[in-house]
Design a protein around this motif. Structure first.
Motif, short mmCIF file in Angstrom:
data_model
loop_
_atom_site.label_atom_id
_atom_site.label_comp_id
_atom_site.label_asym_id
_atom_site.label_seq_id
_atom_site.Cartn_x
_atom_site.Cartn_y
_atom_site.Cartn_z
N PHE A 1 0.83 -1.21 0.00
CA PHE A 1 0.00 0.00 0.00
C PHE A 1 0.86 1.26 0.00
CE2 PHE A 1 -2.20 3.40 2.32
CZ PHE A 1 -3.24 3.63 1.43
N VAL A 2 1.82 1.33 0.91
CA VAL A 2 2.68 2.51 1.00
C VAL A 2 3.49 2.67 -0.29
CG1 VAL A 2 4.61 3.58 2.25
CG2 VAL A 2 2.76 2.47 3.52
N SER A 3 4.02 1.57 -0.81
CA SER A 3 4.79 1.61 -2.05
C SER A 3 3.94 2.11 -3.21
CB SER A 3 5.34 0.22 -2.38
OG SER A 3 6.24 -0.19 -1.39
N PHE A 4 2.71 1.62 -3.31
CA PHE A 4 1.80 2.06 -4.37
C PHE A 4 1.58 3.56 -4.31
CE2 PHE A 4 -2.48 3.29 -5.63
CZ PHE A 4 -2.51 2.87 -6.95
N CYS A 5 1.30 4.06 -3.12
CA CYS A 5 1.05 5.50 -2.95
C CYS A 5 2.27 6.34 -3.33
CB CYS A 5 0.64 5.80 -1.51
SG CYS A 5 -0.96 5.11 -1.05
N LEU A 6 3.45 5.91 -2.90
CA LEU A 6 4.68 6.65 -3.19
C LEU A 6 5.02 6.60 -4.68
CD1 LEU A 6 6.79 5.62 -0.10
CD2 LEU A 6 5.81 7.88 -0.56
N HIS B 1 2.92 6.25 -7.09
CA HIS B 1 1.92 7.09 -7.74
C HIS B 1 2.34 8.55 -7.73
CE1 HIS B 1 -2.03 8.28 -9.18
NE2 HIS B 1 -2.08 9.17 -8.22
N GLU B 2 3.07 8.95 -6.70
CA GLU B 2 3.56 10.33 -6.59
C GLU B 2 4.91 10.53 -7.29
OE1 GLU B 2 1.87 12.96 -5.43
OE2 GLU B 2 0.19 11.57 -5.24
#
Length: 91
Positions: free
Chosen positions: A17-22, A24-25
């Motif tokens: 989850f954290v990797s996906f969000c980062l 994405h940015e």
């Protein structure tokens, strides 16, 4: 060139989850399952980690020890670290 962030947690769900969000940015993300693996990733000369996002409660080397170990090296003594605390139900 995007900065590299190391995400450290024993929970694959949290790491994903954290990797996906980062990502994405626009950040480059590398991961580790515990503090010991994280130290190996940081010490890799081909990796230039700009930030560490870590859990505190992990096997082999906990988040507190990870931070202490990383900051002992001159190159990483001022590396930003974000400690993530999670609580399970009943904690």
């Amino acid at each position: 060139m995007s900065q590299t962030i190391l995400v450290v947690d024993r929970s694959a769900t949290i790491v994903n989850f954290v990797s996906f969000c980062l990502r994405h940015e626009g950040y480059k993300v590398i991961t580790a399952r515990d503090g010991k693996e994280a130290v190996e990733r940081i010490r890799n000369p081909e990796t230039d980690v700009a930030l560490v996002v870590t859990a505190l409660n992990m096997p082999n080397l906990d988040g507190y020890s990870l931070i202490e170990t990383v900051r002992q090296r001159e190159k990483h003594k001022n590396m930003p670290m974000w400690e993530r605390v999670s609580y399970t139900q009943g904690s």
